[in-house]
Design a protein around this motif. Structure first.
Motif, mmCIF file in Angstrom:
data_model
loop_
_atom_site.group_PDB
_atom_site.id
_atom_site.type_symbol
_atom_site.label_atom_id
_atom_site.label_comp_id
_atom_site.label_asym_id
_atom_site.label_seq_id
_atom_site.Cartn_x
_atom_site.Cartn_y
_atom_site.Cartn_z
ATOM 1 N N MET A 199 92.681 73.740 19.500
ATOM 2 C CA MET A 199 92.353 72.624 18.580
ATOM 3 C C MET A 199 94.089 72.310 18.046
ATOM 4 O O MET A 199 95.037 72.770 17.463
ATOM 5 C CB MET A 199 92.032 72.481 17.250
ATOM 6 C CG MET A 199 91.860 71.547 16.334
ATOM 7 S SD MET A 199 90.944 71.640 14.883
ATOM 8 C CE MET A 199 91.594 71.091 13.666
ATOM 9 N N GLY A 255 90.363 59.800 20.427
ATOM 10 C CA GLY A 255 90.731 61.408 19.929
ATOM 11 C C GLY A 255 90.295 62.276 20.569
ATOM 12 O O GLY A 255 89.174 62.360 21.627
ATOM 13 N N LEU A 304 87.684 61.089 15.861
ATOM 14 C CA LEU A 304 86.812 59.430 15.112
ATOM 15 C C LEU A 304 85.546 59.552 15.876
ATOM 16 O O LEU A 304 84.637 59.158 15.598
ATOM 17 C CB LEU A 304 87.549 58.551 14.525
ATOM 18 C CG LEU A 304 86.980 57.745 14.013
ATOM 19 C CD1 LEU A 304 86.658 58.574 12.714
ATOM 20 C CD2 LEU A 304 87.410 56.729 13.321
ATOM 21 N N GLU A 305 85.806 59.506 17.667
ATOM 22 C CA GLU A 305 84.258 59.350 18.495
ATOM 23 C C GLU A 305 83.972 60.133 18.808
ATOM 24 O O GLU A 305 84.274 61.496 18.949
ATOM 25 C CB GLU A 305 84.965 58.709 19.640
ATOM 26 C CG GLU A 305 84.319 58.074 20.412
ATOM 27 C CD GLU A 305 84.719 57.539 22.102
ATOM 28 O OE1 GLU A 305 85.890 58.535 22.325
ATOM 29 O OE2 GLU A 305 84.233 56.929 22.968
ATOM 30 N N PRO A 306 82.819 60.429 18.287
ATOM 31 C CA PRO A 306 81.931 61.690 18.139
ATOM 32 C C PRO A 306 81.348 61.777 20.116
ATOM 33 O O PRO A 306 82.042 61.093 20.825
ATOM 34 C CB PRO A 306 80.515 60.722 17.897
ATOM 35 C CG PRO A 306 80.679 60.122 17.073
ATOM 36 C CD PRO A 306 82.086 58.900 17.078
ATOM 37 N N ASN A 363 87.366 71.767 11.971
ATOM 38 C CA ASN A 363 86.621 71.034 12.900
ATOM 39 C C ASN A 363 87.745 69.983 13.491
ATOM 40 O O ASN A 363 88.546 69.737 12.652
ATOM 41 C CB ASN A 363 85.257 70.181 12.871
ATOM 42 C CG ASN A 363 84.221 69.444 13.420
ATOM 43 O OD1 ASN A 363 85.098 68.572 13.731
ATOM 44 N ND2 ASN A 363 83.179 69.395 13.983
ATOM 45 N N HIS A 364 87.703 69.933 15.125
ATOM 46 C CA HIS A 364 88.970 68.438 15.399
ATOM 47 C C HIS A 364 88.351 67.504 14.355
ATOM 48 O O HIS A 364 89.304 66.558 14.291
ATOM 49 C CB HIS A 364 88.725 68.312 17.554
ATOM 50 C CG HIS A 364 88.619 69.750 17.741
ATOM 51 N ND1 HIS A 364 87.933 70.753 17.959
ATOM 52 C CD2 HIS A 364 89.704 69.987 19.143
ATOM 53 C CE1 HIS A 364 88.205 72.034 18.822
ATOM 54 N NE2 HIS A 364 89.217 70.833 18.921
ATOM 55 N N ALA A 365 87.056 67.205 14.957
ATOM 56 C CA ALA A 365 86.401 65.366 14.114
ATOM 57 C C ALA A 365 87.704 64.658 14.972
ATOM 58 O O ALA A 365 88.153 63.978 13.772
ATOM 59 C CB ALA A 365 86.886 65.466 12.247
ATOM 60 N N ILE A 410 88.785 64.130 5.052
ATOM 61 C CA ILE A 410 90.193 63.716 6.406
ATOM 62 C C ILE A 410 91.168 62.522 5.103
ATOM 63 O O ILE A 410 90.519 62.083 4.589
ATOM 64 C CB ILE A 410 89.640 63.040 7.333
ATOM 65 C CG1 ILE A 410 88.537 63.184 8.246
ATOM 66 C CG2 ILE A 410 90.697 62.527 8.538
ATOM 67 C CD1 ILE A 410 88.979 64.603 8.806
ATOM 68 N N TYR A 466 83.929 67.567 4.646
ATOM 69 C CA TYR A 466 84.497 66.939 5.962
ATOM 70 C C TYR A 466 85.803 66.511 5.482
ATOM 71 O O TYR A 466 85.339 64.920 6.165
ATOM 72 C CB TYR A 466 84.215 67.811 6.857
ATOM 73 C CG TYR A 466 85.236 68.199 8.381
ATOM 74 C CD1 TYR A 466 85.423 69.668 7.665
ATOM 75 C CD2 TYR A 466 86.025 67.336 8.773
ATOM 76 C CE1 TYR A 466 86.731 70.371 8.719
ATOM 77 C CE2 TYR A 466 86.904 68.229 9.544
ATOM 78 C CZ TYR A 466 87.181 69.708 9.407
ATOM 79 O OH TYR A 466 88.191 70.536 10.021
ATOM 80 N N ARG A 496 77.692 62.019 13.464
ATOM 81 C CA ARG A 496 78.302 62.532 13.199
ATOM 82 C C ARG A 496 77.898 63.607 13.084
ATOM 83 O O ARG A 496 79.404 65.021 13.235
ATOM 84 C CB ARG A 496 78.946 61.819 12.128
ATOM 85 C CG ARG A 496 80.303 62.942 11.385
ATOM 86 C CD ARG A 496 80.936 63.139 11.938
ATOM 87 N NE ARG A 496 82.143 61.909 12.828
ATOM 88 C CZ ARG A 496 82.827 62.438 13.536
ATOM 89 N NH1 ARG A 496 83.526 63.258 13.935
ATOM 90 N NH2 ARG A 496 83.485 61.069 13.843
ATOM 91 N N ASN A 547 79.907 65.811 7.580
ATOM 92 C CA ASN A 547 79.907 64.257 8.077
ATOM 93 C C ASN A 547 81.269 64.527 7.057
ATOM 94 O O ASN A 547 81.600 65.446 6.468
ATOM 95 C CB ASN A 547 79.252 63.413 7.417
ATOM 96 C CG ASN A 547 79.329 62.295 8.401
ATOM 97 O OD1 ASN A 547 80.277 61.712 8.148
ATOM 98 N ND2 ASN A 547 78.075 62.185 8.990
ATOM 99 N N PHE A 548 81.856 63.372 6.580
ATOM 100 C CA PHE A 548 83.202 63.141 6.318
ATOM 101 C C PHE A 548 82.795 63.213 4.636
ATOM 102 O O PHE A 548 84.164 63.091 3.830
ATOM 103 C CB PHE A 548 83.630 61.768 6.568
ATOM 104 C CG PHE A 548 84.472 62.265 7.986
ATOM 105 C CD1 PHE A 548 85.339 63.207 8.841
ATOM 106 C CD2 PHE A 548 84.072 60.599 8.989
ATOM 107 C CE1 PHE A 548 85.178 62.594 9.777
ATOM 108 C CE2 PHE A 548 83.710 60.576 10.297
ATOM 109 C CZ PHE A 548 84.757 62.160 11.213
ATOM 110 N N PHE A 586 92.419 66.025 20.777
ATOM 111 C CA PHE A 586 92.469 67.174 19.575
ATOM 112 C C PHE A 586 92.240 68.179 20.061
ATOM 113 O O PHE A 586 92.234 69.537 19.700
ATOM 114 C CB PHE A 586 92.305 67.109 18.389
ATOM 115 C CG PHE A 586 92.860 65.712 17.922
ATOM 116 C CD1 PHE A 586 94.180 64.763 17.602
ATOM 117 C CD2 PHE A 586 91.681 64.975 17.414
ATOM 118 C CE1 PHE A 586 93.890 63.809 17.123
ATOM 119 C CE2 PHE A 586 92.121 63.398 16.927
ATOM 120 C CZ PHE A 586 92.834 63.048 16.849
#
Ligand code: FES
Ligand code: FES
Lengths: 718, 155
Positions: free
Chosen positions: A510, A392, A342-344, A338-340, A657, A655, A424, A651-652, A394
């Motif tokens: 990505m 972000g 930080l701003e959804p 997932n690109h993830a 980071i 996943y 998220r 969520n984080f 990506f």
């Protein structure tokens, strides 16, 4: 330009009175911060506006998502313009202006590390053209030959008389002159700005919490939407019992889309809370049983298939294998990621009276524009997209799913601006994922350890199949074969085969795209070859790269900076890899130690990059650091898994980071620009990281990493 | 109606007591510095100070802020002068996309208030906010620099 940007403020205020109740918000949209255009200026061309007070406004048509191009691109203009860099301000271009002026700003898309390399020429030309017009206007005023005048730091100087005029004094007149047909661009040796570190123009607003981002857009009377999408890709909405929340506090509307439900409310938290209580029934469709294992098996069939398209076939690999002193084989795997950012995902839209206005953090503003028009069913002329900063990107924000949804929702509440924000959880489960890829290699070595034959079978999802299927020729997706089909190594017998295996999981670009997994596979296997040949992995590569001076150049630079071959501290081991991509060249050396319990200590990371020219060295170094964090996150922990057709991570917490404490402390960016070309900087440094790390782990443990992430291989970062 | 102080100003909001402080700030009071990244106290993008302590405002109910002092990035500058941490962030060119940076800066300010001279280990332990752009190396450098600049001048 200013008028085109000014939204109908009165209209919004009326709406806010009508539906907003007690809302007393200010009006702010992120672009306004970027502009601050109060004083009128003289427009020299589409890119350059000069005000009487000497402020130089340079327009920016790409997406600023952290890479720094909203400073780097203006530097290119300013270099030729000879303006005072301290007086430069940035203004974002809107898509309606772009449309009205016949695409005066070229491509507005941001991806593939193309912002600088694709636009450097016309940006420098725009600066040079404006400079020539300013010089001509000053010469006219003085009634002297233009050849006696110079432009320097925002001032025009008449050499013989030492008279001076500021840009602001002549800009008005200059803007009325005919632009010169031909301009000569400066020799790189004469550059004053390019190649020297400059402070980024966007940073002051980013340390003071200014509302720059799409998520910060605030319009009077604005409503907020939360969305739930069918958890199984390609599934559909069957029904939603929206009567359950009738009359709930803040509810404005429940909007049903084909594959999603949105709740529109007077703030996002209420919208999202109501959404979570809504009983929704989904039609999962045919893919509701898919799992990571079933998809992997499906993709892996591409390795076994007896007849697949061939991308390259040179010499005779089979004969060479038969004659080889040694043959090695290996199979590699890389999971979905997932690109993830930080701003959804989010997008704000207003549909009213046959017009659509959109504020979006997008990597492809013109695609956003077209999507908005198509969704609302209005002509392109009736749409405007205003750019915001991106929290972000990506590669994720080139896709327009969130735009489509926002406009569809806005259409359902016509006249009310709506900000759609994904939770998220939605963001995690509805990405265009980094494709799952498998590769099988077979190599033959002669008795002296020289590579004589190499066969590569790539079985992968294809991104092009979804976005540009016409580019797939005879079943071969050369894009998916990035780093493979354009192998820099000289090998007499080579066969490359491609099996396209698309599951129901949507895939996308990505950061570094296929160069995020292919180099891991290729460069680890090259290490396997070197090991089988009994040769040093650096020397083994050198020998194969004799015809590729730029790859060789970065390989040597990384080896030299890391002290390749020199003694190491007890327990430490090195790994090396090289990979060109996005028009640039990179090589990395990792120094690691691994304990018996699998505790991985990354002691040192050296990354050498040759992007041809470096515009802003400090930003280039930041991109190397960024690539290390992004790349290592993927290698160490990155994996999106599926069960029942849906993504399991949400969520984080599941996943992972990389955090500050986990960032290697010893990262060296070795910039070795060799000149003569313009390459990318935001992605290339990432490509050699995974293999260099895994090769170092092999050197330390004797264990080959052929499947990612490392957390599944008994390794843990310390 | 919940009343509290935001950046020195009395504010009130007619919201459910369980509504997270983050959304009261962003959607009701139009204070956009604190960002939403995860909603589950994982990322720290929403970090603000509650009575001087750093908190993840996505996971603090509005009721917990009632009558309390909330400081966000918008309130950090004093009399138009940036906080030394903000200055260090500019000097060391920390932000990339910038989305996490309000939270990072608020976390760093809180750290330096407690510990004016943090070691690398202290920084590791205190700075748990996520940055997807990987600005960590510069965050570390900037915190050390801010600590230096905040030292009272020796007589
Ligand atoms: S949004 Fe609060 S910690 Fe992530
Ligand atoms: S600067 Fe982009 S997330 Fe931190």
């Amino acid at each position: 330009m200013k008028t085109a940007f000014t939204p109908s403020r009165r209209k919004f205020l009326q709406q806010s009175a009508a539906i907003g109740g007690g809302l007393t918000f200010g009006f702010h949209v992120p672009e306004a911060l970027a502009q601050r255009s109060d004083a009128p200026g003289a427009e020299m061309n589409a890119w350059v506006v000069i005000r009487p007070d000497d402020t130089v406004i340079i327009r920016y048509a790409r997406a600023e998502m952290g890479q720094g191009s909203s400073t780097g691109l203006p530097m290119l203009v300013a270099e030729e313009l000879e303006c005072d860099w301290r007086k430069v301000r940035i203004e974002f271009v809107s898509t309606s202006e772009q449309l009205r002026r016949n695409r005066a700003w070229g491509s507005m898309a941001t991806g593939g590390s193309r912002s600088i390399r694709d636009s450097q020429e016309y940006l420098r030309r725009a600066g040079a053209t404006a400079r020539e017009m300013l010089l001509a206007a000053a010469a006219q005023r003085w009634k002297v030959p233009g050849s006696e005048c110079d432009a320097e730091n925002g001032v025009i100087i008449h050499r013989p008389s030492r008279r001076r005029l500021r840009f602001g004094q002549v800009a008005q007149g200059a803007s009325k002159l005919e632009p010169p047909g031909e301009v000569k661009l400066k020799d790189p040796r004469d550059w004053n700005l390019i190649g020297k570190s400059a402070n980024r123009l966007d940073i002051p607003d980013k340390v003071t919490g200014k509302p720059l981002f799409g998520i910060d857009v605030q319009l009077p009377g604005m409503a907020y939407a939360a969305i739930a999408q069918c958890p199984v890709f390609r599934g559909r909405l069957r029904s939603v019992a929206d009567e359950r929340i009738l009359g709930a506090r803040g509810l404005i509307k429940v909007v049903k889309l084909e594959d999603a439900v949105a709740v529109v409310a007077d703030n996002w938290w209420r919208a999202n809370r109501m959404l979570k209580t809504l009983p929704i029934e989904w039609d999962a469709g045919p893919d509701g049983g898919a799992s990571t294992a079933s998809i992997r098996e499906f993709v892996r069939f591409g390795l076994e298939d007896t007849s697949v398209p061939v991308a390259r076939d040179e010499g005779d690999v089979e004969a060479a294998f038969a004659a080889a002193a040694k043959v090695i084989e290996a199979e590699y795997y890389a999971p979905f990621l997932n690109h993830a950012p930080l701003e959804p995902m989010n997008c704000t839209a207003l549909v009213e009276g046959g017009r659509v206005e959109v504020w979006a953090p997008t990597q492809n503003a013109e695609a956003t524009h077209a999507t908005a028009a198509a969704t609302a069913g209005v002509p392109l002329e009736n749409v405007d997209v205003r750019l915001t900063h991106l929290g972000g990107g990506f590669g994720r924000r080139g896709f327009q799913d969130y735009t489509r949804q926002a406009v569809a929702i806005a259409k359902a509440v016509e006249g009310t601006p709506v900000k759609l924000l994904w939770s998220r959880e939605e963001d995690m489960q509805h990405d265009y994922y980094r494709p799952m890829t498998l590769m099988r290699f077979k190599a033959g070595l002669d008795a002296a350890g020289n590579l004589t034959a190499w066969r590569i079978r790539d079985a992968s999802h294809s991104i092009l199949a979804g976005v540009r299927p016409q580019d797939i020729k005879e079943g071969v997706d050369r894009h998916a074969l990035g780093g493979i089909v354009d192998l820099p190594y000289g090998v007499p017998n080579l066969r490359i085969e491609f099996a396209m295996r698309n599951s129901h999981v949507p895939v996308g670009f990505m950061r570094t795209v296929f160069h995020s997994q292919n180099p891991f596979m290729r460069e680890c296997f090259v290490d396997e070859m070197a090991h089988a040949a009994g040769k040093d992995p650096y020397e083994f590569r050198r020998a194969l790269l004799q015809a590729k001076p730029k790859d060789l150049g970065v390989l040597d630079a990384a080896a030299k900076a890391s002290g390749w071959g020199s003694p190491l501290a007890a327990g430490a081991h090195r790994g090396i890899a090289v990979q060109d991509s996005h028009g640039s060249y990179a090589a990395a050396v990792f120094e690691v130690s691994v304990s018996g319990a699998g505790e991985l200590d990354i002691r040192r990371v050296v990354v050498a990059v040759d992007p041809g020219h470096v515009v802003n060295p400090d930003s280039a170094e930041a991109q190397v650091q960024s690539c290390v964090a992004y790349g290592l996150t993927s290698v160490l922990w990155g994996e999106i898994t599926l069960s029942q057709g849906r993504v399991e991570q949400s969520n984080f917490h599941d996943y992972r980071i990389m955090r500050l404490a986990e960032m290697p402390k010893n990262i060296e960016a070795v910039l070795v620009p060799s000149g003569g070309f313009w390459g990318g900087m935001g992605e290339t440094p990432l490509a050699p990281l995974a293999p260099a790390l895994c090769n170092a782990i092999f050197a330390a443990t004797g264990k080959r990493i052929r499947s990612l992430p490392l957390s599944n291989q008994g390794l843990r970062l310390v | 109606m919940i009343e509290f102080t935001v950046n020195g100003r009395k504010r009130s909001a007619d919201v459910e007591p369980e509504m997270p402080l983050l959304w009261v700030l962003r959607d009701v009071l139009d204070v956009k510095g604190p960002k939403y990244g995860c909603g589950i106290a994982q990322c720290g993008a929403c970090t603000v100070h509650l009575n001087g302590e750093p908190v993840r405002s996505c996971s603090v109910p509005a009721s917990a802020a009632a009558g309390q002092n909330v400081l966000t990035i918008e309130g950090l500058a004093q009399r138009g002068r940036m906080h030394p941490v903000q200055k260090a962030w500019i000097d060391h060119q920390v932000p990339q996309c910038g989305y996490c940076q309000s939270g990072q800066i608020m976390a760093a300010v809180a750290l330096l208030k407690k510990n004016p001279n943090p070691s690398d280990r202290d920084i590791d332990a205190a700075m748990t906010n996520l940055c997807r752009c990987g600005t960590y190396a510069r965050i570390r450098t900037a915190i050390h620099a801010a600590a230096q600049s905040m030292k009272p001048a020796k007589a």
